[in-house]
Design a protein around this motif. Structure first.
Motif, PDB file in Angstrom:
ATOM      1  N   VAL A 272       4.863   7.121   0.918  1.00 27.95           N
ATOM      2  CA  VAL A 272       5.428   6.114   1.813  1.00 27.95           C
ATOM      3  C   VAL A 272       4.759   4.790   1.455  1.00 27.95           C
ATOM      4  CG1 VAL A 272       5.715   5.342   4.181  1.00 27.95           C
ATOM      5  CG2 VAL A 272       5.835   7.794   3.641  1.00 27.95           C
ATOM      6  N   TYR A 273       5.574   3.796   1.195  1.00 25.78           N
ATOM      7  CA  TYR A 273       5.071   2.482   0.799  1.00 25.78           C
ATOM      8  C   TYR A 273       5.121   1.529   1.987  1.00 25.78           C
ATOM      9  CZ  TYR A 273       4.782   3.776  -4.090  1.00 25.78           C
ATOM     10  OH  TYR A 273       4.429   4.370  -5.281  1.00 25.78           O
ATOM     11  N   TYR A 274       4.008   0.842   2.208  1.00 27.09           N
ATOM     12  CA  TYR A 274       3.877  -0.080   3.325  1.00 27.09           C
ATOM     13  C   TYR A 274       3.658  -1.502   2.836  1.00 27.09           C
ATOM     14  CZ  TYR A 274       3.047   4.107   6.140  1.00 27.09           C
ATOM     15  OH  TYR A 274       3.167   5.331   6.768  1.00 27.09           O
TER      16      TYR A 274
ATOM     17  N   GLY B 166       6.994   1.258   6.866  1.00 25.13           N
ATOM     18  CA  GLY B 166       6.964   2.049   5.651  1.00 25.13           C
ATOM     19  C   GLY B 166       8.339   2.467   5.177  1.00 25.13           C
ATOM     20  N   THR B 167       8.436   2.692   3.875  1.00 20.63           N
ATOM     21  CA  THR B 167       9.672   3.188   3.268  1.00 20.63           C
ATOM     22  C   THR B 167       9.304   4.277   2.264  1.00 20.63           C
ATOM     23  OG1 THR B 167      11.705   2.532   2.108  1.00 20.63           O
ATOM     24  CG2 THR B 167       9.706   1.396   1.454  1.00 20.63           C
ATOM     25  N   GLN B 168      10.064   5.367   2.293  1.00 25.05           N
ATOM     26  CA  GLN B 168       9.738   6.522   1.462  1.00 25.05           C
ATOM     27  C   GLN B 168      10.241   6.317   0.040  1.00 25.05           C
ATOM     28  OE1 GLN B 168       8.138   9.637   2.276  1.00 25.05           O
ATOM     29  NE2 GLN B 168       8.205   9.863   0.033  1.00 25.05           N
ATOM     30  N   VAL B 169       9.371   6.573  -0.904  1.00 22.73           N
ATOM     31  CA  VAL B 169       9.730   6.596  -2.325  1.00 22.73           C
ATOM     32  C   VAL B 169       9.432   7.995  -2.843  1.00 22.73           C
ATOM     33  CG1 VAL B 169       9.149   5.744  -4.627  1.00 22.73           C
ATOM     34  CG2 VAL B 169       9.321   4.141  -2.704  1.00 22.73           C
ATOM     35  N   THR B 170      10.459   8.626  -3.417  1.00 23.49           N
ATOM     36  CA  THR B 170      10.292   9.966  -3.970  1.00 23.49           C
ATOM     37  C   THR B 170      10.728   9.950  -5.426  1.00 23.49           C
ATOM     38  OG1 THR B 170      10.740  10.968  -1.814  1.00 23.49           O
ATOM     39  CG2 THR B 170      10.899  12.391  -3.755  1.00 23.49           C
ATOM     40  N   VAL B 171       9.825  10.378  -6.305  1.00 23.84           N
ATOM     41  CA  VAL B 171      10.106  10.403  -7.737  1.00 23.84           C
ATOM     42  C   VAL B 171      10.149  11.863  -8.184  1.00 23.84           C
ATOM     43  CG1 VAL B 171       9.423   9.612 -10.017  1.00 23.84           C
ATOM     44  CG2 VAL B 171       8.892   8.220  -7.984  1.00 23.84           C
TER      45      VAL B 171
ATOM     46  N   PHE C 275       0.855  -1.176   0.000  1.00 25.21           N
ATOM     47  CA  PHE C 275       0.000   0.000   0.000  1.00 25.21           C
ATOM     48  C   PHE C 275       0.895   1.230   0.000  1.00 25.21           C
ATOM     49  CE2 PHE C 275      -4.321  -1.608   0.939  1.00 25.21           C
ATOM     50  CZ  PHE C 275      -4.009  -2.945   1.151  1.00 25.21           C
ATOM     51  N   ARG C 276       0.321   2.388  -0.285  1.00 28.62           N
ATOM     52  CA  ARG C 276       1.084   3.621  -0.207  1.00 28.62           C
ATOM     53  C   ARG C 276       0.212   4.735   0.345  1.00 28.62           C
ATOM     54  NH1 ARG C 276       1.914   4.652  -6.747  1.00 28.62           N
ATOM     55  NH2 ARG C 276      -0.253   5.272  -7.224  1.00 28.62           N
ATOM     56  N   GLN C 277       0.891   5.732   0.898  1.00 26.73           N
ATOM     57  CA  GLN C 277       0.174   6.835   1.533  1.00 26.73           C
ATOM     58  C   GLN C 277       0.937   8.127   1.349  1.00 26.73           C
ATOM     59  OE1 GLN C 277      -0.668   6.154   5.685  1.00 26.73           O
ATOM     60  NE2 GLN C 277      -2.405   7.569   5.652  1.00 26.73           N
ATOM     61  N   THR C 278       0.205   9.179   1.010  1.00 29.57           N
ATOM     62  CA  THR C 278       0.767  10.522   0.925  1.00 29.57           C
ATOM     63  C   THR C 278       0.135  11.371   2.020  1.00 29.57           C
ATOM     64  OG1 THR C 278      -0.910  11.088  -0.725  1.00 29.57           O
ATOM     65  CG2 THR C 278       1.248  10.383  -1.536  1.00 29.57           C
TER      66      THR C 278
ATOM     67  N   LYS D  81      -3.786  11.990   2.963  1.00 27.66           N
ATOM     68  CA  LYS D  81      -4.625  11.016   2.258  1.00 27.66           C
ATOM     69  C   LYS D  81      -4.591   9.678   2.973  1.00 27.66           C
ATOM     70  CE  LYS D  81      -4.252  13.004  -2.381  1.00 27.66           C
ATOM     71  NZ  LYS D  81      -3.949  12.725  -3.812  1.00 27.66           N
ATOM     72  N   GLY D  82      -5.603   8.863   2.700  1.00 33.11           N
ATOM     73  CA  GLY D  82      -5.651   7.537   3.276  1.00 33.11           C
ATOM     74  C   GLY D  82      -4.698   6.584   2.597  1.00 33.11           C
ATOM     75  N   ARG D  83      -4.541   5.428   3.188  1.00 31.04           N
ATOM     76  CA  ARG D  83      -3.649   4.425   2.633  1.00 31.04           C
ATOM     77  C   ARG D  83      -4.301   3.818   1.387  1.00 31.04           C
ATOM     78  NH1 ARG D  83      -0.364   1.366   7.208  1.00 31.04           N
ATOM     79  NH2 ARG D  83      -0.059   3.579   7.668  1.00 31.04           N
ATOM     80  N   GLU D  84      -3.528   3.776   0.292  1.00 29.34           N
ATOM     81  CA  GLU D  84      -4.032   3.349  -1.011  1.00 29.34           C
ATOM     82  C   GLU D  84      -3.469   1.988  -1.388  1.00 29.34           C
ATOM     83  OE1 GLU D  84      -3.767   5.041  -5.632  1.00 29.34           O
ATOM     84  OE2 GLU D  84      -2.270   5.595  -4.147  1.00 29.34           O
TER      85      GLU D  84
END
Length: 121
Positions: free
Chosen positions: A90-92, A114-119, A34-37, A40-43
């Protein structure tokens, strides 16, 4: 409750690739990403059944992301290609007690930190 530890996040340019890993403390059944910004809720991003025979993806990542698992290593992976700035989050990693694919957050019982992914564009 299973302990989950994600790794592999970082900063990448648009169009680049990253591979996330999630190590579990015990054997697991269905796993998901899942991911979250902020704000926002977890997607839901992707899910894989306990055998690895079934997978599911959010429409936004289909064709770009691939989920896989190695039960011998008690690990699940998320290969992310053709990354876009909107993939920044952030990816979970999550573990479910189900054996089929699960696409909703209530279906999961354990979560990583979680681990942060930044593009960057």
């Amino acid at each position: 409750q299973v302990q989950l530890v994600e790794s592999g996040g970082g900063l990448v340019q648009a169009g680049g690739s990253l591979r996330l890993s999630c190590a579990a403390s015990t054997r697991t059944f269905t796993m998901g990403w899942f991911r979250q910004t902020p704000g926002k809720g977890r997607e839901f991003v992707a899910t894989i059944s306990w055998s690895g025979g079934s997978t599911g993806y959010a429409d936004s990542v289909k064709g770009r992301f691939t989920i896989s698992r190695d039960n011998g290593k008690k690990s699940v992976y998320l290969q992310m290609n053709s990354l876009k700035p909107e993939d920044t989050a952030v990816y979970y990693c999550a573990a479910s007690n189900s054996k089929g694919v699960v696409t909703t957050t209530p279906g999961y019982d354990s979560w990583g930190q979680g681990t942060q992914v930044t593009v960057s564009s």
